[in-house]
Design an enzyme around this catalytic site. Structure first.
Site, PDB file in Angstrom:
ATOM      1  N   ARG A  44     -57.455 -15.234   4.161  1.00  0.00           N
ATOM      2  CA  ARG A  44     -58.768 -14.506   4.279  1.00  0.00           C
ATOM      3  C   ARG A  44     -59.739 -15.112   3.589  1.00  0.00           C
ATOM      4  NH1 ARG A  44     -58.844  -9.699   1.503  1.00  0.00           N
ATOM      5  NH2 ARG A  44     -56.893  -9.115   2.357  1.00  0.00           N
ATOM      6  N   TYR A  52     -82.219  -8.196  18.707  1.00  0.00           N
ATOM      7  CA  TYR A  52     -80.953  -7.964  19.751  1.00  0.00           C
ATOM      8  C   TYR A  52     -80.604  -6.137  19.242  1.00  0.00           C
ATOM      9  CZ  TYR A  52     -76.017  -7.757  20.435  1.00  0.00           C
ATOM     10  OH  TYR A  52     -74.613  -7.639  21.120  1.00  0.00           O
ATOM     11  N   ASP A  91     -82.604 -14.061  11.951  1.00  0.00           N
ATOM     12  CA  ASP A  91     -81.428 -14.511  12.816  1.00  0.00           C
ATOM     13  C   ASP A  91     -82.086 -15.347  13.560  1.00  0.00           C
ATOM     14  OD1 ASP A  91     -80.028 -14.636  15.166  1.00  0.00           O
ATOM     15  OD2 ASP A  91     -79.422 -12.503  15.175  1.00  0.00           O
ATOM     16  N   LYS A 147     -72.865 -18.340  20.431  1.00  0.00           N
ATOM     17  CA  LYS A 147     -74.026 -18.868  21.416  1.00  0.00           C
ATOM     18  C   LYS A 147     -74.087 -20.326  21.402  1.00  0.00           C
ATOM     19  CE  LYS A 147     -74.393 -14.515  21.990  1.00  0.00           C
ATOM     20  NZ  LYS A 147     -74.892 -13.639  20.949  1.00  0.00           N
TER      21      LYS A 147
HETATM   22  N1  PLP Z   1     -78.067 -12.001  17.039  1.00  0.00           N
HETATM   23  C1  PLP Z   1     -78.463 -12.050  18.450  1.00  0.00           C
HETATM   24  C2  PLP Z   1     -79.912 -12.865  18.679  1.00  0.00           C
HETATM   25  C3  PLP Z   1     -77.652 -11.897  19.497  1.00  0.00           C
HETATM   26  O1  PLP Z   1     -78.348 -12.227  20.762  1.00  0.00           O
HETATM   27  C4  PLP Z   1     -76.457 -11.545  19.284  1.00  0.00           C
HETATM   28  C5  PLP Z   1     -75.467 -11.424  20.509  1.00  0.00           C
HETATM   29  O2  PLP Z   1     -75.373 -11.036  21.311  1.00  0.00           O
HETATM   30  C6  PLP Z   1     -75.993 -11.470  18.029  1.00  0.00           C
HETATM   31  C7  PLP Z   1     -76.872 -11.561  16.948  1.00  0.00           C
HETATM   32  C8  PLP Z   1     -74.653 -10.926  17.644  1.00  0.00           C
HETATM   33  O3  PLP Z   1     -73.626 -11.784  17.820  1.00  0.00           O
HETATM   34  P1  PLP Z   1     -72.208 -11.829  18.042  1.00  0.00           P
HETATM   35  O4  PLP Z   1     -72.153 -11.418  19.587  1.00  0.00           O
HETATM   36  O5  PLP Z   1     -71.370 -13.060  17.774  1.00  0.00           O
HETATM   37  O6  PLP Z   1     -71.689 -10.699  17.167  1.00  0.00           O
END
Ligand code: PLP
Length: 339
Positions: free
Chosen positions: A6, A59, A131, A156
């Protein structure tokens, strides 16, 4: 900290070093998902009574984390209008600790002016967290503009093959060290094999992004010329509201395109008529993926009652993969004819 996985794993540590170098950060925490990266970062910095600013388009799970989860722990939330510095300036209060936003945003690919946001927030002692999943570090390096913390869903572009879930937090050493202590406790670690797959994905990142940038730009130009489509959202299109800042700030515009077909029924029909992209809600990987957005993320009651939708009912989000761009364009043209 090599006594327990961890805390440390040598393969994960290599992924962290590579991502930190790529982003121009001192240090990185590679963890189990993009959502976990965001969660542990916000939990570490915020305390009850603090005020968190979030962008009006993000998101939907990130929005939900702030609006439904953090508010239960005494965190106050306000929403800042997209690409609107006046809205940001007037929303900052004595107890504002963080401005959290995306660039480009999901799903309209709105682009935020990082330099102005960083300058404004620094002057008011507000930490900035972006993000930047939709950009990837090949197209955008937010830390260079003065942003404090960058988060990516490595699920992604960074891993890039639609087969790994992972996240990363990137910042200066003192911030990463303080988040890492809480991360060791909460424990959203990435296992060694997923870390290896992430490293393997990174080896082709510049090639993949160059291909996806070029294919998506070509497809966005094609879609923008089709009369069946009401509006196309892609940052390089002159019709995009943030085209100017996108050109100044980014070296490429990514592989995601959104477009409005006018109604949810048309969006459904169009998506079903496509034969190359899979119908699936991720992005940034080898295979093209498509979703009728408002069916996957349904409008709220208030939106239906008022008729004011943040997301157009006919919006389709397409993540362009590595397929031949001519094949993809023909497939899209064919699906438009089916409407
Ligand atoms: N940030 C964005 C812009 C996303 O599109 C997503 C996912 O779909 C996330 C964060 C979350 O990422 P994860 O699916 O790896 O938890």
């Amino acid at each position: 900290r090599e006594e327990y996985a961890r805390y440390h794993n040598p393969t994960r540590a290599v992924a962290e070093r590579k991502l930190a170098d790529l982003e121009g950060a001192d240090d990185a925490i590679v963890c189990s998902s993009g959502m976990y990266a965001l969660t542990v970062t916000l939990l570490r910095i915020l305390k009850p009574g603090d005020h968190l600013l979030i962008l009006d388009e993000m998101y939907h799970r990130s929005q939900d984390l702030c609006a439904s989860v953090l508010t239960k722990f005494g965190i106050e939330i306000s929403v800042v209008k997209n690409s609107n510095l006046d809205s940001l300036r007037s929303s900052i209060k004595e107890n504002t600790r963080i401005f959290l936003f995306e660039t480009p945003t999901n799903p309209h690919l709105y682009v935020q002016d990082l330099e102005s946001i960083a300058a404004l927030c620094k002057g008011r002692k507000v930490k900035t967290i972006v993000d930047a999943t939709f950009a990837s570090p090949i197209n955008l390096l937010p830390l260079k503009f003065g942003i404090d913390i960058v988060i990516h869903s490595c699920t992604k572009y960074l891993a890039g093959h639609n087969d790994v879930m992972a996240g990363v937090i990137l910042s200066r050493r003192s911030i990463i060290e303080s988040i890492r202590e809480l991360h060791f406790t909460i424990g959203g670690t990435l296992d060694a094999h997923s870390s290896y797959l992430l490293i393997r994905g990174l080896k082709t990142l510049p090639l993949r992004i160059a291909h996806q940038n070029a294919s998506a730009e070509s497809i966005a130009n094609f879609l923008a010329a089709q009369p069946e489509i009401k509006k196309v959202f892609y940052p390089s299109l002159p019709s995009h509201p943030n085209a100017e800042i996108a050109k100044r700030q980014m070296s490429g515009f990514g592989g995601v395109i959104s477009f409005d077909l006018g109604s949810a029924d048309r969006a459904k029909k169009f998506v079903d008529a496509l034969s190359i992209p899979y119908i699936a809600p991720s992005l940034g990987g080898a295979e093209s993926l498509v979703i009728p957005y408002s069916i996957v993320v349904p409008p709220t009651h208030e939106e239906i009652e008022s008729g004011n939708f943040n997301i157009e009912p006919g919006l389709v989000r397409l993540s362009v993969g590595f397929e031949d761009v001519k094949d993809l364009t023909e497939d899209l043209a064919h699906a438009l004819q089916a409407l």
